[in-house]
Design a protein around this motif. Sequence first.
Motif, PDB file in Angstrom:
ATOM      1  N   PRO A 229      -4.621   1.459  -8.816  1.00  0.00           N
ATOM      2  CA  PRO A 229      -5.264   2.618  -8.205  1.00  0.00           C
ATOM      3  C   PRO A 229      -6.760   2.360  -8.067  1.00  0.00           C
ATOM      4  O   PRO A 229      -7.379   1.748  -8.942  1.00  0.00           O
ATOM      5  N   ALA A 230      -7.349   2.805  -6.981  1.00  0.00           N
ATOM      6  CA  ALA A 230      -8.769   2.526  -6.756  1.00  0.00           C
ATOM      7  C   ALA A 230      -9.365   3.578  -5.843  1.00  0.00           C
ATOM      8  O   ALA A 230      -8.695   4.099  -4.940  1.00  0.00           O
ATOM      9  N   ILE A 231     -10.626   3.888  -6.086  1.00  0.00           N
ATOM     10  CA  ILE A 231     -11.360   4.793  -5.203  1.00  0.00           C
ATOM     11  C   ILE A 231     -12.006   3.953  -4.107  1.00  0.00           C
ATOM     12  O   ILE A 231     -12.748   3.014  -4.378  1.00  0.00           O
ATOM     13  N   GLY A 232     -11.708   4.289  -2.883  1.00  0.00           N
ATOM     14  CA  GLY A 232     -12.222   3.540  -1.739  1.00  0.00           C
ATOM     15  C   GLY A 232     -11.318   3.738  -0.537  1.00  0.00           C
ATOM     16  O   GLY A 232     -10.234   4.324  -0.645  1.00  0.00           O
ATOM     17  N   ARG A 233     -11.744   3.248   0.601  1.00  0.00           N
ATOM     18  CA  ARG A 233     -10.955   3.395   1.817  1.00  0.00           C
ATOM     19  C   ARG A 233      -9.689   2.549   1.711  1.00  0.00           C
ATOM     20  O   ARG A 233      -9.766   1.336   1.499  1.00  0.00           O
ATOM     21  N   PRO A 234      -8.515   3.163   1.887  1.00  0.00           N
ATOM     22  CA  PRO A 234      -7.269   2.404   1.719  1.00  0.00           C
ATOM     23  C   PRO A 234      -7.190   1.174   2.623  1.00  0.00           C
ATOM     24  O   PRO A 234      -6.770   0.098   2.174  1.00  0.00           O
TER      25      PRO A 234
ATOM     26  N   ASN B 281      -3.069   1.815  -4.373  1.00  0.00           N
ATOM     27  CA  ASN B 281      -3.256   3.184  -3.901  1.00  0.00           C
ATOM     28  C   ASN B 281      -4.754   3.458  -3.864  1.00  0.00           C
ATOM     29  O   ASN B 281      -5.427   3.483  -4.893  1.00  0.00           O
ATOM     30  N   GLY B 282      -5.281   3.615  -2.664  1.00  0.00           N
ATOM     31  CA  GLY B 282      -6.700   3.904  -2.511  1.00  0.00           C
ATOM     32  C   GLY B 282      -6.915   5.270  -1.907  1.00  0.00           C
ATOM     33  O   GLY B 282      -6.085   5.763  -1.139  1.00  0.00           O
ATOM     34  N   TRP B 283      -8.023   5.891  -2.254  1.00  0.00           N
ATOM     35  CA  TRP B 283      -8.342   7.185  -1.677  1.00  0.00           C
ATOM     36  C   TRP B 283      -9.856   7.363  -1.668  1.00  0.00           C
ATOM     37  O   TRP B 283     -10.582   6.783  -2.471  1.00  0.00           O
TER      38      TRP B 283
ATOM     39  N   ALA C  93      -4.004   8.882 -11.005  1.00  0.00           N
ATOM     40  CA  ALA C  93      -3.330   8.086  -9.982  1.00  0.00           C
ATOM     41  C   ALA C  93      -2.437   7.029 -10.603  1.00  0.00           C
ATOM     42  O   ALA C  93      -1.323   6.777 -10.128  1.00  0.00           O
ATOM     43  N   ALA C  94      -2.907   6.398 -11.685  1.00  0.00           N
ATOM     44  CA  ALA C  94      -2.105   5.369 -12.349  1.00  0.00           C
ATOM     45  C   ALA C  94      -0.814   5.962 -12.903  1.00  0.00           C
ATOM     46  O   ALA C  94       0.266   5.350 -12.803  1.00  0.00           O
ATOM     47  N   GLU C  95      -0.919   7.164 -13.462  1.00  0.00           N
ATOM     48  CA  GLU C  95       0.277   7.815 -13.991  1.00  0.00           C
ATOM     49  C   GLU C  95       1.266   8.140 -12.879  1.00  0.00           C
ATOM     50  O   GLU C  95       2.484   7.940 -13.013  1.00  0.00           O
TER      51      GLU C  95
ATOM     52  N   GLY D   5       0.833  -1.198   0.000  1.00  0.00           N
ATOM     53  CA  GLY D   5       0.000   0.000   0.000  1.00  0.00           C
ATOM     54  C   GLY D   5       0.864   1.243   0.000  1.00  0.00           C
ATOM     55  O   GLY D   5       1.802   1.359   0.805  1.00  0.00           O
ATOM     56  N   ILE D   6       0.588   2.182  -0.902  1.00  0.00           N
ATOM     57  CA  ILE D   6       1.361   3.421  -0.951  1.00  0.00           C
ATOM     58  C   ILE D   6       0.435   4.626  -0.956  1.00  0.00           C
ATOM     59  O   ILE D   6      -0.695   4.567  -1.436  1.00  0.00           O
TER      60      ILE D   6
END
Length: 313
Positions: A251-256, A201-203, A227-229, A172-173
């Motif tokens: 990369p993903a949208i959601g709680r890390p 990488n989640g946010w 985010a991927a870039e 996780g970063i």
Amino acid sequence: MTVPVTVGLNGTPASMAAADWAAREAVLRGLPLRLVSAWEWQPFSYAPLAGSEMPEQWSIRVPEETAEELRRRYPGLDVTADRLTGPPPEVLCEAAKESELLALGSTGLGPLAGFLLGSVAMATVAHTERPVVLVRAYEGGGDGDDGEGGEAGGGDGDGGVSEAGDGAVVLGIDLSSPGDETIRFGFAAAAVRSAPLRVINGWNPPPYFGHGIGDDEGRRAEAIDRAAESMRAALAPWRERYPAVEVAEEPAIGRPARLLSEAGAGAGLVVVGRRATPRRPGQPRIGHVAHAVLHHCPAPVAVVPQAPPPTAA
């Protein structure tokens, strides 16, 4: 000087699972294994634990028996057992300074009250300067929450031993501060296992997502592309350093913490960073993401201290 993989022992199933995990890790890395137990005199410590055995006697017996069992399971592994005196968090942090990493059992009550309980393990993770791996114990397909039925050492070695997955290493970063120490640990762990590396990488989405303002799907796609870039740029030097490691950037949208905990199902290891807090040097913190992953992830979790970001002049 060759530094060891070190494990803290207290005789619980989680502690024994950590010892077995640490032995396998030492074999993978070609390093010796050091078993550490702590004994601290406390009021009423003369009360017998089981039968007539005293806490001090127990703190000598269990590490020796565990060392013999691990030598049997892993022929050729250099195993030493040290009984140290002092408050467990301080003992473990000192031992970690001279180690490649420190492994601990993540749950369980031991015969020595206060050793490697959740508070002690958390205090050790928060204060140590070296990576700490917390390992859960699993028994008979149960949920692994405490594993009270396992035996400490001896037997056939199956009871209380973690059946961690042999899958990918999950890293996780945080793109705002990726942390070289954490990335290095994740790539190195994947390399010694010849395992793929999943970098997550989640946010959390901004408040306007999901409220009918603009093209939400388009906004999400744009955010994920950015985010991927950023992930590709952050990982590029590490891909060059570890060309044999197969890397998947996610990369993903959601709680890390939730994304990492879910990814831990079947994973061999989950790696997260712990950022130092220079504003309050006397009160180190684990961080909310690492704290949540430690409590919910089924796989072993490595918490890697990161150097604090440079302050503006």
